[in-house]
Design a protein around this motif. Structure first.
Motif, PDB file in Angstrom:
ATOM      1  N   GLN A  28      -1.232   3.619   3.263  1.00  0.00           N
ATOM      2  CA  GLN A  28      -1.394   2.319   3.924  1.00  0.00           C
ATOM      3  C   GLN A  28      -1.689   2.512   5.412  1.00  0.00           C
ATOM      4  N   THR A  33      -3.877  -0.838   5.897  1.00  0.00           N
ATOM      5  CA  THR A  33      -3.774  -1.953   4.962  1.00  0.00           C
ATOM      6  C   THR A  33      -2.342  -2.071   4.460  1.00  0.00           C
ATOM      7  N   ASP A  35      -2.112  -3.344   1.358  1.00  0.00           N
ATOM      8  CA  ASP A  35      -2.393  -3.390  -0.081  1.00  0.00           C
ATOM      9  C   ASP A  35      -1.668  -2.281  -0.829  1.00  0.00           C
ATOM     10  N   LYS A  47     -11.319   2.033  -2.035  1.00  0.00           N
ATOM     11  CA  LYS A  47     -11.106   1.637  -0.637  1.00  0.00           C
ATOM     12  C   LYS A  47     -11.873   2.540   0.344  1.00  0.00           C
TER      13      LYS A  47
END
Length: 197
Positions: A28, A33, A35, A47
């Motif tokens: 992350q 992010t 997510d 990603k």
């Protein structure tokens, strides 16, 4: 008739105590992010958006944790003897794993089973399970229908079927609910139930 068997590593032959929470936090940060990274490898690839340097950094984060886990793995059931049983019966064996080669090699060396496999396909070679299986089948030089794939995830089953191999799901929790292939709750059932004949 089955002539070759492809085994998954983590969750099938051994249990690796990988600290995924630690990996997710670092990923992350890397991708900036909040997510979730589930499924792990597919999410990273998606990603990264074809940025090979970013994928490499992400995979290095995972590999570091996998190496730590590889020094503390647990052997599942009687997996070493089961591999030796099939090898002694002249079946050709291959290994596929979503772990990095460095971690896989530590496990295989400690178990002293590297020489049992005709090929060892890790995430470093391909992060797609179906491609790992296809490459293994190519090494074996058998028809896909002559090769059995033993894994603990439904994705292993789906990937094996894509290639044309015969899947066996090793997953106790799916014994009564999964009907797409034969399911076993412990590895010795591979021998007892003659799935390979």
């Amino acid at each position: 008739m089955i002539k070759g068997i492809i085994f998954d590593l983590d969750g099938t032959l051994v249990r690796l105590p990988i600290k995924y929470d630690k990996i997710f936090t670092k990923l992350q940060d890397l991708f900036d992010t909040k997510d979730e990274f589930k499924p792990l490898i597919q999410t990273i690839v998606k990603k990264a958006n074809n940025d090979s340097m970013l994928i490499e950094k992400a995979f290095n984060i995972i590999c570091k944790e996998e190496v730590i886990a590889a020094n503390n793995f647990k052997v599942i059931d009687d997996s070493i003897n089961i591999l030796n049983y099939f090898k002694n019966k002249n079946y050709l064996l291959c290994l596929v794993t979503m772990q990095c080669m460095k971690a896989a090699q530590i496990v295989l060396d400690k178990m002293q089973i590297s020489e049992l496999f005709s090929s060892i396909i890790t995430r470093d070679i391909s992060s797609e399970r179906s491609i790992q299986i296809k490459k293994s089948v190519d090494v074996l030089s058998f028809f896909p229908g002559e090769v059995m794939v033993v894994g603990d995830r439904i994705h292993d089953v789906v990937s094996a079927k894509q290639v044309g191999c015969i899947p066996i799901l090793f997953n106790k929790s799916k014994m009564d609910s999964f009907k797409d292939c034969k399911v076993i709750s412990e590895l010795p059932q591979l021998i007892k139930q003659n799935f390979y004949k």
